[in-house]
Write a protein that holds these residues in place. Structure first.
Motif, mmCIF file in Angstrom:
data_model
loop_
_atom_site.group_PDB
_atom_site.id
_atom_site.type_symbol
_atom_site.label_atom_id
_atom_site.label_comp_id
_atom_site.label_asym_id
_atom_site.label_seq_id
_atom_site.Cartn_x
_atom_site.Cartn_y
_atom_site.Cartn_z
ATOM 1 N N GLU A 228 0.851 -1.178 0.000
ATOM 2 C CA GLU A 228 0.000 0.000 0.000
ATOM 3 C C GLU A 228 0.890 1.232 0.000
ATOM 4 O O GLU A 228 1.768 1.382 0.852
ATOM 5 C CB GLU A 228 -0.901 0.034 1.230
ATOM 6 N N ALA A 229 0.680 2.100 -0.964
ATOM 7 C CA ALA A 229 1.404 3.369 -1.035
ATOM 8 C C ALA A 229 0.395 4.454 -1.387
ATOM 9 O O ALA A 229 -0.254 4.376 -2.428
ATOM 10 C CB ALA A 229 2.505 3.296 -2.082
ATOM 11 N N MET A 230 0.228 5.414 -0.506
ATOM 12 C CA MET A 230 -0.694 6.536 -0.718
ATOM 13 C C MET A 230 -2.110 6.050 -1.014
ATOM 14 O O MET A 230 -2.736 6.470 -1.978
ATOM 15 C CB MET A 230 -0.183 7.446 -1.829
ATOM 16 N N LYS A 231 -2.576 5.131 -0.211
ATOM 17 C CA LYS A 231 -3.939 4.580 -0.289
ATOM 18 C C LYS A 231 -4.190 3.757 -1.552
ATOM 19 O O LYS A 231 -5.327 3.450 -1.878
ATOM 20 C CB LYS A 231 -5.000 5.684 -0.172
ATOM 21 N N LEU A 232 -3.135 3.394 -2.280
ATOM 22 C CA LEU A 232 -3.250 2.518 -3.441
ATOM 23 C C LEU A 232 -2.613 1.184 -3.107
ATOM 24 O O LEU A 232 -1.506 1.139 -2.571
ATOM 25 C CB LEU A 232 -2.558 3.124 -4.667
ATOM 26 N N PHE A 233 -3.297 0.084 -3.427
ATOM 27 C CA PHE A 233 -2.771 -1.242 -3.158
ATOM 28 C C PHE A 233 -2.172 -1.797 -4.448
ATOM 29 O O PHE A 233 -2.874 -2.023 -5.423
ATOM 30 C CB PHE A 233 -3.870 -2.155 -2.620
ATOM 31 N N ASN A 234 -0.856 -1.990 -4.456
ATOM 32 C CA ASN A 234 -0.124 -2.437 -5.630
ATOM 33 C C ASN A 234 0.253 -3.899 -5.485
ATOM 34 O O ASN A 234 0.942 -4.274 -4.526
ATOM 35 C CB ASN A 234 1.149 -1.597 -5.791
ATOM 36 N N GLU A 235 -0.198 -4.731 -6.420
ATOM 37 C CA GLU A 235 0.145 -6.155 -6.385
ATOM 38 C C GLU A 235 1.591 -6.333 -6.832
ATOM 39 O O GLU A 235 2.002 -5.791 -7.855
ATOM 40 C CB GLU A 235 -0.784 -6.951 -7.301
ATOM 41 N N ILE A 236 2.354 -7.098 -6.067
ATOM 42 C CA ILE A 236 3.739 -7.388 -6.407
ATOM 43 C C ILE A 236 3.774 -8.813 -6.943
ATOM 44 O O ILE A 236 3.415 -9.761 -6.239
ATOM 45 C CB ILE A 236 4.675 -7.241 -5.178
ATOM 46 N N GLU A 237 4.215 -8.941 -8.196
ATOM 47 C CA GLU A 237 4.221 -10.236 -8.860
ATOM 48 C C GLU A 237 5.613 -10.847 -8.846
ATOM 49 O O GLU A 237 6.617 -10.140 -8.813
ATOM 50 C CB GLU A 237 3.744 -10.072 -10.306
ATOM 51 N N SER A 238 5.653 -12.176 -8.904
ATOM 52 C CA SER A 238 6.920 -12.904 -8.941
ATOM 53 C C SER A 238 7.617 -12.653 -10.273
ATOM 54 O O SER A 238 6.991 -12.670 -11.329
ATOM 55 C CB SER A 238 6.667 -14.398 -8.762
#
Length: 158
Positions: free
Chosen positions: A119-129
């Motif tokens: 989560e960065a600045m109220k945005l949820f970013n999916e981290i992929e392999s």
């Protein structure tokens, strides 16, 4: 102002010991608030319509020494691939509190599988392999703050 510059500004403010910084330039307005521990508690980024340039708020020039980050423990097998954080934010191992973890130690992952969210600045970013393989170690606790380029997972690609 691009994302990289904003991330560097947030990191600078978190390490400086300043409680709040407001920065206004041409079409950008940024406010960053920190806690007593130096963690960023709130960061606001506003893209404003074109208007005459505003004067930036002065930021103290003295920088407090950054706290030493503990070194990652030595790994016996250097064949492991380290998945690193692409941004500053809060690390979450599951998509929501009532859902299961994305991966566990021993999980087999394929390239492109979601490992966590940041989560960065109220945005949820999916981290992929970035690679296919087996999760050997999870290096960060759930709901912990992470820095840019901080190791998150060790993956055995064999």
């Amino acid at each position: 102002m691009d994302l990289k510059e904003i991330q560097n500004l947030i990191k600078f403010v978190a390490n400086s010991g300043v409680a709040e910084v407001k920065l206004e330039m041409d079409d950008v307005k940024i406010t960053i608030r920190t806690t007593l521990e130096g963690n960023v508690s709130e960061a606001t980024y506003v893209q404003m319509p074109a208007q005459p340039a505003l004067q930036p708020v002065a930021v103290p020039q003295q920088i407090a020494p950054a706290p030493a980050t503990p070194a990652a423990p030595a790994v016996e097998n250097s064949n492991y691939v380290t998945v690193k954080s692409p941004m500053i934010g809060t690390f979450y191992r599951k998509p929501s509190p009532d859902k299961p973890m994305f991966v566990e130690v021993g999980s087999t992952v394929a390239k492109g599988d979601v490992l966590c969210v940041i989560e960065a600045m109220k945005l949820f970013n999916e981290i992929e392999s970035e690679v296919s393989g087996k999760i050997v170690k999870i290096l960060v606790d759930d709901m912990s703050p992470v820095e840019y380029d901080q190791p998150l997972f060790l993956v055995d690609p064999s």
